[in-house]
Structure formats: structure tokens, C-alpha cells
Design an enzyme around this catalytic site. Structure first.
Site, PDB file in Angstrom:
ATOM      1  CB  THR A  40      15.419 -81.766 -20.392  1.00  0.00           C
ATOM      2  OG1 THR A  40      15.533 -82.634 -19.264  1.00  0.00           O
ATOM      3  CG2 THR A  40      15.657 -80.333 -19.966  1.00  0.00           C
ATOM      4  CB  CYS A  73      17.715 -83.578 -11.528  1.00  0.00           C
ATOM      5  SG  CYS A  73      17.147 -84.424 -12.982  1.00  0.00           S
TER       6      CYS A  73
HETATM    7  N1  PLP Z   1      10.261 -85.446 -16.826  1.00  0.00           N
HETATM    8  C1  PLP Z   1      10.246 -86.413 -15.901  1.00  0.00           C
HETATM    9  C2  PLP Z   1       8.983 -86.722 -15.181  1.00  0.00           C
HETATM   10  C3  PLP Z   1      11.419 -87.129 -15.631  1.00  0.00           C
HETATM   11  O1  PLP Z   1      11.414 -88.088 -14.711  1.00  0.00           O
HETATM   12  C4  PLP Z   1      12.603 -86.794 -16.352  1.00  0.00           C
HETATM   13  C5  PLP Z   1      13.881 -87.476 -16.056  1.00  0.00           C
HETATM   14  O2  PLP Z   1      14.157 -87.796 -14.910  1.00  0.00           O
HETATM   15  C6  PLP Z   1      12.542 -85.781 -17.313  1.00  0.00           C
HETATM   16  C7  PLP Z   1      11.350 -85.133 -17.520  1.00  0.00           C
HETATM   17  C8  PLP Z   1      13.756 -85.383 -18.120  1.00  0.00           C
HETATM   18  O3  PLP Z   1      14.000 -86.337 -19.125  1.00  0.00           O
HETATM   19  P1  PLP Z   1      15.467 -86.456 -19.786  1.00  0.00           P
HETATM   20  O4  PLP Z   1      16.342 -87.084 -18.772  1.00  0.00           O
HETATM   21  O5  PLP Z   1      15.272 -87.305 -20.984  1.00  0.00           O
HETATM   22  O6  PLP Z   1      15.876 -85.064 -20.153  1.00  0.00           O
END
Ligand code: PLP
Length: 388
Positions: A75, A326
Site C-alpha cells: 500500500t 480488505c
Molecule cells: N496490491 C495488491 C494486488 C494486493 O493484493 C495487496 C494486498 O492484498 C496490496 C496491493 C497491498 O499490499 P500490503 O498488504 O502489503 O499493503
């Protein structure tokens, strides 16, 4: 009391840390807990370990170590790339993303929309695929950045980032790809792909949560998103998450050595998918069958709500997901499946199974043996009813 056995099919949500990763984290907390910015020898050892981790991550991406900026996860990496692009762009106000991006991209650009930025959402077809001609068409003189994910977290569909990067280069627009779900599953070569920014996350590759990295192509102007000390060569403030970074480096080393084993994961995924589609009537695969990362399958089970299926699976010890983690718990169907033009009903009956190196044939057989009866039972009680 014996702990209940878990059958883990939710590796796109997070992955089990490898024993070597756990070992190095323990080592780090016990012996290498100094601040890497301190000047004495004890801390220089930690600095050295971060350097080695950076080299491992760079090797996995075919990048240069100096192009890797450690962050707190996918993120933050995504937010940082987009923030930097708009901050360095001479007041350009247009951003292009695909309509199936993760919320880390989607909600960040939506927050920018409220500040006056114009967002274009690239459409996808019923298989989740993008039309490159539309990418060319929507870029304008005012476009600061295009961001399209390398692989979708819900369907596993792979996007043509090399081609999109070429279009962006020609139009002198920055290009970022969210490679969080591609990492360790398909080869990533930033030089060949020609991307300007690429985001990755450690916990999707058998390492710690709260750790990630952003690849920033050498020579590209960069403005930090997290402002503080001069860590990461001034590109990300804050004392380094040393156990997370060092563990990420170890996970990268292991991933490089395991890339040949990915066919076994694909075989298990295909066995699961083919069996469920064959044994259960009224099932539909979501996402382009021949253009996916090898570990993911997304299947709709007509006339049954995915939350009910997940509840029954949970009782049987199976962990899976109804979409991105999420948004699970929410009642809205997945934005990715809706963007593909699927009906709300089909989207609300979708389950994502995502595998890893840790899954076994026996686990897949177990899932295949219980799911047909679960669906039958739920359909028998379904208010949406139909008869197959
Ligand atoms: N991008 C994608 C495609 C993801 O699947 C995720 C997590 O589910 C993220 C970004 C976010 O990553 P993080 O959990 O390390 O913030």
C-alpha cells in the site's frame, strides 16, 4: 486439546512465513537489533545485512540495488509512486488506472479526485482483460502517471505491463505497476518490462507483514511520501524495519531458487479448478483461463452466497476468500468482478482459492471431496432457488 487442522487456500491474502525467514527474524531480534544509521561497528553489521537484503530483492526483479526503496508494504509503495509522479509532474492533473486495481491504488486515486485530479478508469472485458488501444487513447498532455497492476489479486489475470510501459514511454508519461501478486509467482524483470515504478510486498511471499519495497528506475525524479530522516537515501524517512527488511531479503533469495517449482502449484490449482467445475453444476470460472498467475482460481457457484460457502468451508477447516481480503465482511460484491460486467448475483457467489508451495495434493483432494456436498446443501436451502 489438539488444534484444528487448517487447509489454507488464501495465499493471495497472506502467506505462511518460511522456517528460514522465521529463523533470520529471530536472529535479527536477538543479535542484530542495532539502528543501521548508527556509526559504531555493532550497527554496521545491521547495515550490512540490509545491504544484502537490498541486493537479493534487486536480483529477484533484475533491478540495481540503488533502485530499491524499502517501505511498510504494498500500500505505501503504491501511494508513494503515485504521490511522487504527481509531485514531480509540473502540475499535471490526470491519472490513469485500470478499473480492477487493488484498493491501495483505487482508494488513493479516489482521494486525489477529491483534490481536483481527474481519474480515468480503464475498462476490462468479461474475462478481465484490457484493451491496449484504449490505453493509448486515454493518455493526454495532462497525464502524470498510468498505473496498471501486473496480476489481479482476485482473478489472477495477468496484464500486459511491458506493452503499456512502451506506450507510456512513447508518450512521455510515467508508468507504475502493482506487482504485489506477481512477486515470486511469475518472473519479474524491470529492465525488460521498462517500468518506472513497481510495488511489492513481503507478506505475499512467505515473509513479514508491514514490509515492502518500491522499485524506482534510476534517474527518475522522486519525491518521498514519508518525510523524516535521510534513510533510504532520502527517499523514505523513518528508522528501517530491520527484521522485516532482512527477512524480505531471505524470502527473495528463496523465491529465486523456487521459481522452477511453480509448475507444481499450477498443477494443483488446475486440478482443483477442473474438478470443481466438473463435479459441481452451475459453476463458472471468473477471469481469462490462459492468462493468469499459476496459483489463483476464482469460481462462481450459482445461487449460493459466497459468505455462506465461506462459513461452511471455515467449519471444515478451509480458509478461502470471497474477494480481496480488505473488502471481505462488506456486503458489496467485488469491484473487480463487477468491472468485468458480471451480474451482482454471479459476483456475490464467487470464491477465490489461492495456493502456494505449501499446499499438497492431499489438501486439494480434501477440498474437492467436501465442496460439492456443501454447495448441494446450501442450494437445497437457497431462497434464490433453481433446479439444475
Ligand atoms: N496490491 C495488491 C494486488 C494486493 O493484493 C495487496 C494486498 O492484498 C496490496 C496491493 C497491498 O499490499 P500490503 O498488504 O502489503 O499493503
Amino acid at each position: 486439546m489438539n488444534a484444528k487442522r487448517i487447509y489454507y487456500f488464501d495465499n493471495n491474502a497472506t502467506t505462511q512465513p518460511t522456517p528460514e525467514v522465521i529463523e533470520i527474524i529471530q536472529d535479527c531480534l536477538n543479535k542484530y537489533w542495532g539502528n543501521p544509521s548508527s556509526g559504531y561497528e555493532f550497527a554496521r553489521g545491521v547495515k550490512q545485512m540490509i545491504k544484502a537484503a537490498r541486493q537479493n530483492i534487486a536480483a529477484l526483479l533484475n533491478a540495481e540495488p540503488g533502485e530499491i526503496v524499502f517501505t511498510s508494504g504494498g500500500t505505501e509503495s503504491i501511494n508513494s509512486a503515485i504521490h511522487s509522479a504527481i509531485s514531480c509532474s509540473d502540475n499535471k492533473k490526470h491519472i490513469v488506472i485500470s478499473s480492477v486495481e487493488h484498493h491501495a491504488t483505487l482508494n488513493f486515486v479516489k482521494s486525489l479526485e477529491k483534490k481536483g485530479y481527474k481519474i480515468t478508469f480503464l475498462p476490462v472485458n468479461s474475462e478481465g482483460l484490457l484493451d491496449l488501444k484504449i490505453v493509448e487513447k486515454v493518455i493526454t498532455e495532462d497525464t502524470a502517471i498510468v498505473s496498471v497492476m501486473m496480476a489481479n489479486n482476485e482473478t489472477g489475470v495477468i496484464y500486459p505491463v511491458e506493452e503499456i510501459a512502451a506506450i507510456c514511454r512513447e508518450r512521455r508519461v510515467l508508468f507504475h505497476t502493482d506487482a504485489v501478486q506477481a512477486l515470486g509467482k511469475i518472473p519479474i524483470d524491470v529492465k525488460k518490462m521498462g517500468v518506472d515504478f513497481l510495488s511489492i510486498s513481503a507478506h505475499k511471499m512467505h515473509s513479514l507483514k508491514g514490509t515492502g519495497a518500491l522499485y524506482v528506475r534510476a534517474g527518475k525524479p522522486f519525491k518521498p511520501y514519508i518525510i523524516g530522516g535521510n534513510q533510504e537515501q532520502g527517499r523514505r524517512g523513518g528508522t528501517e524495519n530491520t527484521p522485516g527488511i532482512i527477512a524480505f531479503g531471505k524470502a527473495a533469495e528463496i523465491a529465486l531458487s523456487r521459481i522452477g517449482q511453480v509448475d507444481r502449484v499450477r498443477h494443483l490449482r488446475d486440478k482443483l479448478e477442473d474438478s470443481l467445475l466438473r463435479l459441481i453444476p452451475g459453476t463458472y470460472l471468473n477471469g481469462a483461463k490462459n492468462c493468469r498467475i499459476p496459483n489463483t482460481t476464482n469460481i462462481s457457484f450459482s445461487f449460493v452466497d459466497s459468505e455462506a460457502i465461506l462459513y461452511e468451508l471455515d467449519k471444515a477447516g478451509v480458509c478461502a476468500s470471497s474477494g480481496s481480503a480488505c473488502s471481505s465482511g462488506g456486503i458489496e460484491p467485488s469491484h473487480t468482478l463487477l468491472a468485468m460486467g458480471l451480474s451482482r448475483q454471479r459476483a456475490k457467489s464467487a470464491i477465490r482459492f489461492s495456493l502456494s508451495y505449501y499446499n499438497t495434493e492431499e489438501e486439494v483432494d480434501y477440498l474437492i471431496s467436501i465442496l460439492p456436498d456443501i454447495i448441494k446443501k446450501l442450494r437445497a436451502n437457497s431462497p434464490l432457488i433453481f433446479r439444475l
